[in-house]
Design a protein around this motif. Structure first.
Motif, short mmCIF file in Angstrom:
data_model
loop_
_atom_site.label_atom_id
_atom_site.label_comp_id
_atom_site.label_asym_id
_atom_site.label_seq_id
_atom_site.Cartn_x
_atom_site.Cartn_y
_atom_site.Cartn_z
N UNK A 54 2.41 -0.04 -17.33
CA UNK A 54 1.60 0.76 -16.42
C UNK A 54 1.64 2.22 -16.85
N UNK A 55 0.74 3.02 -16.30
CA UNK A 55 0.82 4.47 -16.44
C UNK A 55 1.70 4.96 -15.29
N UNK A 56 2.93 5.31 -15.61
CA UNK A 56 3.87 5.74 -14.58
C UNK A 56 3.70 7.23 -14.33
N UNK A 57 3.31 7.58 -13.11
CA UNK A 57 3.07 8.98 -12.78
C UNK A 57 4.40 9.72 -12.66
N UNK A 58 4.43 10.93 -13.19
CA UNK A 58 5.66 11.73 -13.20
C UNK A 58 5.67 12.71 -12.04
N UNK A 59 6.86 13.04 -11.58
CA UNK A 59 7.03 13.95 -10.46
C UNK A 59 7.26 13.18 -9.18
N UNK A 70 5.84 4.89 -9.77
CA UNK A 70 4.50 5.12 -9.19
C UNK A 70 3.45 4.78 -10.25
N UNK A 71 2.92 3.58 -10.28
CA UNK A 71 1.88 3.25 -11.26
C UNK A 71 0.54 3.86 -10.84
N UNK A 72 -0.15 4.47 -11.79
CA UNK A 72 -1.47 5.04 -11.50
C UNK A 72 -2.46 3.94 -11.14
N UNK A 73 -3.33 4.24 -10.19
CA UNK A 73 -4.34 3.27 -9.76
C UNK A 73 -5.76 3.73 -10.07
N UNK A 74 -5.90 4.87 -10.68
CA UNK A 74 -7.24 5.37 -11.01
C UNK A 74 -7.15 6.77 -11.57
N UNK A 124 -2.05 8.11 -5.76
CA UNK A 124 -1.98 7.16 -6.88
C UNK A 124 -2.94 7.47 -8.03
N UNK A 125 -3.65 8.61 -7.97
CA UNK A 125 -4.69 8.90 -8.96
C UNK A 125 -4.22 9.95 -9.96
N UNK A 126 -4.58 9.74 -11.21
CA UNK A 126 -4.30 10.72 -12.26
C UNK A 126 -5.14 11.97 -12.01
N UNK A 127 -4.49 13.13 -12.06
CA UNK A 127 -5.20 14.39 -11.85
C UNK A 127 -4.36 15.54 -12.40
N UNK A 148 0.78 -1.23 0.00
CA UNK A 148 0.00 0.00 0.00
C UNK A 148 0.81 1.28 0.00
N UNK A 149 2.04 1.24 -0.54
CA UNK A 149 2.85 2.46 -0.55
C UNK A 149 2.76 3.22 -1.87
N UNK A 150 1.87 2.77 -2.77
CA UNK A 150 1.64 3.43 -4.05
C UNK A 150 2.87 3.45 -4.96
N UNK A 151 3.77 2.49 -4.75
CA UNK A 151 4.93 2.33 -5.62
C UNK A 151 5.10 0.84 -5.93
#
Length: 533
Positions: free
Chosen positions: A104-109, A114-118, A280-283, A81-84
């Motif tokens: 995966x969708x790897x979140x930047x920054x 960090x794979x996106x979960x939603x 973990x969410x795209x925004x 559950x560490x979002x990584x």
């Protein structure tokens, strides 16, 4: 014979080695300069250059959704559950297409892997086209962490000549919860899983939005406004000296004789990173709520109706670091406050900024622009590179465009009536724009301050916007006299401040400053036709 044979063998080995070295040098030189090694932007175009007298200003807008479809990527289980994604901690994924890698969708920054979960809210490409007196341009804002110059050149070269575009400006909003568009955050640095398909989706969306925005050009009135935002409750400068980009600037484009909105252009310098590194969410972070507030209004209590149309947001001067991470953001109800990273905090920040824009544009002090002349200028220039950035660009790992210790980037200047816009190819320290550059004891390069006068003072508009991460992403752009990596450290600190490790070098800021001043002078001096679009 044995003697000569041995020497022939040694000569063959040496020749083969030298041949390999030559091939390697040629390969590195080719890779370092990237796919557009001969590209140079050099354009200054005004009414004087075209010989066309200004008529009514024309404006067009278009949007494209660039939110990735997570159902097309590999599902995974975040065991701890560490979002990584950490296989050593029990994280697993299902290889849906059998290619042997985690798609995966790897979140930047912040952190990598960090794979996106939603998806919390959509990501956008938003384009604003403008035309008058024989000059046509378009500016595009992209919800991404950053995109390098060669990608934007690709977009320009894909556009049909029939559009008649003199300048195409593309910029990232620098959101920290969108897919990696630079190849730095995709799983591991040395084991990257960069998603080239998503990158192509973004570039295609830019092209489509540009074409549509130009096709919808129509006569428009323009109203300009800016408001000073006190840092308290909005942002913090995480580095000394504390200098803020505290102006939120707006241009409101309406159909003549009505208050019917075509588009609103907004620029403000504050990192879109409210959610922090654990989300973990795209925004698109606070820009989502800012755009929604300006278009659709902000609800009660203490809200305001929206303007309609399309809001196009560009990040202003972000270096320094302008951030809300350490700021307590108040809710407009006057009761709640938000300190920790959360969507509630992002919403409060975005809506507070939207309210500042709405109030400024409706205030009697807002400026209807009687002047409608359009002028554009853009130029490629070379920045001197330093340390790790130099070697990484030389190797073609990041940002193709290496020219013997220098990197190619560009600057644009745009005049739309009484609105002036200057682009920045990275994250500019606000003191270079606003004033307040210091030469503190202990910094590495004492001497005269090079970044003077402040750039906003040199801009001619009644409202002056600066777009960061425009046409490139070259990192932080510091004043030379504030560069500080060696002890003793400035301001009596025991360790260096954050910033230099994400910069191309101590001369990047000064080199950009000089190039920007030269372009501003050229735009307001003798005009020439486009040399290379």
């Amino acid at each position: 014979m044995g003697f000569f044979r041995r020497h022939r063998i040694l000569g063959g080995i040496l020749g083969g080695f030298l041949g390999l070295v030559v091939v390697l040098v040629v390969f590195v030189a080719w890779r370092a300069k990237g796919p557009y090694r001969f590209y140079r932007l050099n354009v200054v175009k005004t009414a004087a250059a075209t010989g066309v007298q200004p008529g009514p200003l024309e404006i067009g807008a278009a949007t494209r959704d660039i939110t990735p479809d997570l159902s097309q990527y590999d599902p995974w289980v975040d065991a701890d559950g560490d979002n990584r994604y950490r296989p050593d901690k029990g994280d697993t994924y299902t290889d849906a297409n059998g290619n042997g890698r985690f798609d995966a969708v790897w979140l930047a920054g912040f952190n990598n892997n960090r794979p996106a979960q939603g998806v919390h809210d959509p990501l956008w490409v938003r384009a604003l086209a403008y035309r008058n007196n024989g000059v046509t341009g378009v500016m595009v804002a992209i919800d991404s962490i950053g995109i390098t110059n060669e990608r934007f050149i690709k977009v320009r070269k894909s556009l049909p000549d029939t559009l008649g575009l003199d300048l195409v400006t593309l910029a990232s909003t620098h959101v920290h919860e969108a897919p990696d568009t630079m190849g730095i955050w995709s799983y591991k640095i040395l084991r990257g899983y960069f998603d080239e398909a998503y990158m192509n989706l973004v570039l295609d969306a830019c092209r489509e939005a540009i074409v549509e925005a130009v096709s919808t050009l129509e006569p428009a009135d323009m109203t300009l406004a800016s408001a000073r935002i006190e840092p308290d409750g909005f942002m913090d400068d995480s580095r000394l000296p504390h200098v803020y980009d505290d102006q939120i600037c707006a241009a409101w484009f309406t159909r003549p004789g009505t208050r019917e909105t075509i588009a609103t252009l907004v620029s403000w310098g504050n990192h879109p990173e409210t959610l922090g590194g654990s989300n973990p969410l795209i925004t698109s972070d606070y820009p989502h709520f800012l755009r929604e507030g300006i278009e659709n209004g902000v609800g009660e209590p203490n809200g305001a109706p929206g303007l309609g149309g399309t809001c196009v947001f560009f990040s202003g001067n972000l270096g320094g670091l302008m951030t809300q991470l350490h700021t307590t953001v108040p809710h407009r109800d006057g009761q709640q406050t938000f300190e920790k990273a959360s969507f509630e905090k992002a919403q409060a920040l975005g809506e507070n900024a939207a309210l500042a824009v709405l109030q400024a544009l409706r205030d009697p002090g807002a400026v209807p622009s009687v002047n409608t002349e359009v002028a554009v200028a853009g130029r490629s220039f070379l920045i001197p590179l330093h340390g790790l950035f130099n070697w990484a660009i030389l190797a073609g790992v990041i940002h193709p465009g290496w020219y013997w210790g220098k990197g190619r980037t560009e600057v644009h200047a745009i005049q739309i009536g009484d609105l002036a816009i200057l682009t920045v190819p990275g994250e500019l320290y606000p003191e270079i724009a606003e004033g307040g550059v210091e030469c503190p004891d202990g910094a590495d390069y004492p001497g005269d301050i090079l970044e003077t006068p402040p750039l906003r003072q040199a801009m001619p508009g009644k409202v002056n916007m600066m777009f960061n991460l425009a046409n490139d992403e070259i990192g932080y752009m510091l004043p030379k006299t504030q560069w500080d990596t060696e002890a003793p450290y400035a301001y009596g600190r025991e360790k260096p401040q954050y910033g230099e490790e994400n910069s191309g070098g101590p001369l990047v800021g000064a080199t950009y400053h000089r190039a920007a001043l030269e372009l501003l002078r050229d735009l307001n001096g003798p005009a020439t036709e486009a040399v290379n679009r």
